[in-house]
Design an enzyme around this catalytic site. Structure first.
Site, PDB file in Angstrom:
ATOM      1  N   GLU A 138       0.827  -1.209   0.000  1.00 56.81           N
ATOM      2  CA  GLU A 138       0.000   0.000   0.000  1.00 56.81           C
ATOM      3  C   GLU A 138       0.861   1.258   0.000  1.00 56.81           C
ATOM      4  O   GLU A 138       1.617   1.490   0.948  1.00 56.81           O
ATOM      5  CB  GLU A 138      -0.906   0.019   1.228  1.00 56.81           C
ATOM      6  CG  GLU A 138      -1.782   1.259   1.310  1.00 56.81           C
ATOM      7  CD  GLU A 138      -2.612   1.312   2.579  1.00 56.81           C
ATOM      8  OE1 GLU A 138      -3.563   2.121   2.623  1.00 56.81           O
ATOM      9  OE2 GLU A 138      -2.312   0.565   3.530  1.00 56.81           O
ATOM     10  N   ASP A 173      -5.767   2.609  -1.632  1.00 54.87           N
ATOM     11  CA  ASP A 173      -6.455   3.419  -0.624  1.00 54.87           C
ATOM     12  C   ASP A 173      -6.738   4.791  -1.243  1.00 54.87           C
ATOM     13  O   ASP A 173      -5.820   5.577  -1.493  1.00 54.87           O
ATOM     14  CB  ASP A 173      -5.591   3.551   0.627  1.00 54.87           C
ATOM     15  CG  ASP A 173      -6.322   4.218   1.773  1.00 54.87           C
ATOM     16  OD1 ASP A 173      -7.034   5.222   1.530  1.00 54.87           O
ATOM     17  OD2 ASP A 173      -6.189   3.765   2.922  1.00 54.87           O
ATOM     18  N   GLN A 199      -9.698   0.770  -0.359  1.00 56.16           N
ATOM     19  CA  GLN A 199     -10.111   1.438   0.874  1.00 56.16           C
ATOM     20  C   GLN A 199     -10.465   2.897   0.581  1.00 56.16           C
ATOM     21  O   GLN A 199     -10.108   3.438  -0.473  1.00 56.16           O
ATOM     22  CB  GLN A 199      -8.999   1.374   1.920  1.00 56.16           C
ATOM     23  CG  GLN A 199      -8.681  -0.031   2.394  1.00 56.16           C
ATOM     24  CD  GLN A 199      -7.535  -0.070   3.389  1.00 56.16           C
ATOM     25  OE1 GLN A 199      -6.618   0.736   3.332  1.00 56.16           O
ATOM     26  NE2 GLN A 199      -7.577  -1.023   4.300  1.00 56.16           N
ATOM     27  N   GLU A 235     -11.864   2.758   5.912  1.00 50.70           N
ATOM     28  CA  GLU A 235     -10.738   2.980   6.816  1.00 50.70           C
ATOM     29  C   GLU A 235     -10.646   4.477   7.106  1.00 50.70           C
ATOM     30  O   GLU A 235      -9.756   5.167   6.626  1.00 50.70           O
ATOM     31  CB  GLU A 235      -9.425   2.458   6.217  1.00 50.70           C
ATOM     32  CG  GLU A 235      -8.305   2.431   7.253  1.00 50.70           C
ATOM     33  CD  GLU A 235      -6.948   2.090   6.658  1.00 50.70           C
ATOM     34  OE1 GLU A 235      -6.171   1.411   7.340  1.00 50.70           O
ATOM     35  OE2 GLU A 235      -6.664   2.503   5.526  1.00 50.70           O
TER      36      GLU A 235
END
Length: 253
Positions: A138, A173, A199, A235
């Site tokens: 990530e 993300d 996310q 998240e």
């Protein structure tokens, strides 16, 4: 759309088994977590069985947090610790039925760090494959994690291609990508074959997705149009009780 509650931030004031139960009560389709290792895997598995929620994934440990570490896998000289953390995460994930492990790179830079990270990722992918698990990497933004080794999706793509492991995937993300690169929907389209999990959180405050500079109604529509079927990971950091932050959940479904 389906949504997963990231229990690193949501209901973080509760023991992990109770947070799983809260996520089920709130209507989430799945859960994910950060560092569950202080809780016996059997207790987590029991809560998952009770609620019927799958645990999507977890992170490798950060290392010496008091010393400022935020992952080990790209740190030259820490290969043994990094691989122990990877093996720990895979074993815990196997015991609770999680399908993905996010291998945290840590604060490092340069060619040596890249070589160490690649070697550790190859180890992780080989160890995870017999259990049908994927390894995630990530990119983190430079504002929240200055000095983190992995910061962009282009860098992540290069690592995934260099590693050559079919179970190495990108954790996309939206919060981090928007802060570093923007252009979320085009990047989602271009990177879709490499993405293992998505996310989201509002930008720039990392709150619930019902405000900020990103229209998540549009982003989620694009993701759905791409044929993405897996739950999207919430998240974000609630500013008060998690239950009070969930107005977005019904509307975005």
């Amino acid at each position: 759309m389906k949504f997963s509650a990231n229990l690193g931030f949501l209901w973080a004031d509760r023991p992990l088994p109770d947070a799983i139960r809260a996520a089920a009560k709130a209507g989430f389709d799945a859960v994910e977590c950060h560092w569950p290792y202080a809780v016996p895997a059997a207790e987590v598995k029991a809560a998952l069985n009770e609620t019927g929620l799958p645990m999507l994934g977890l992170n490798t440990v950060r290392g010496d947090v008091e010393a400022g570490e935020n992952g080990l896998a790209a740190l030259p000289g820490r290969e043994a610790d990094a691989r122990a953390s990877i093996d720990e995460a895979i074993a815990y994930g196997r015991d609770i039925g999680a399908g993905k492990v996010h291998v945290m790179a840590g604060f490092a830079e340069g060619p040596e760090a890249e070589a160490v990270f690649l070697a550790n990722l190859r180890h992780a992918c080989a160890a995870a494959a017999p259990h049908g698990m994927s390894i995630l990497i990530e990119p983190l933004n430079r504002y929240d994690a200055p000095g983190y080794f992995l910061t962009t999706t282009d860098q992540a793509r290069g690592l995934i291609e260099a590693a050559g492991a079919p179970n190495l995937k990108l954790m996309f993300d939206c919060y981090h990508v928007q802060l570093m690169e923007g252009d979320l929907t085009h990047r989602l389209q271009a990177l879709l074959p490499l993405i293992g999990h998505i996310q989201f959180a509002s930008v720039p405050d990392r709150g619930a997705p019902d405000h900020g500079e990103v229209s998540f109604a549009h982003v989620f529509e694009v993701i759905e149009g791409l044929g993405w079927m897996a739950p999207l990971g919430a998240e974000y950091k609630p500013t008060g009780p998690t239950d009070d932050s969930l107005g977005w959940l019904a509307s975005f479904r």
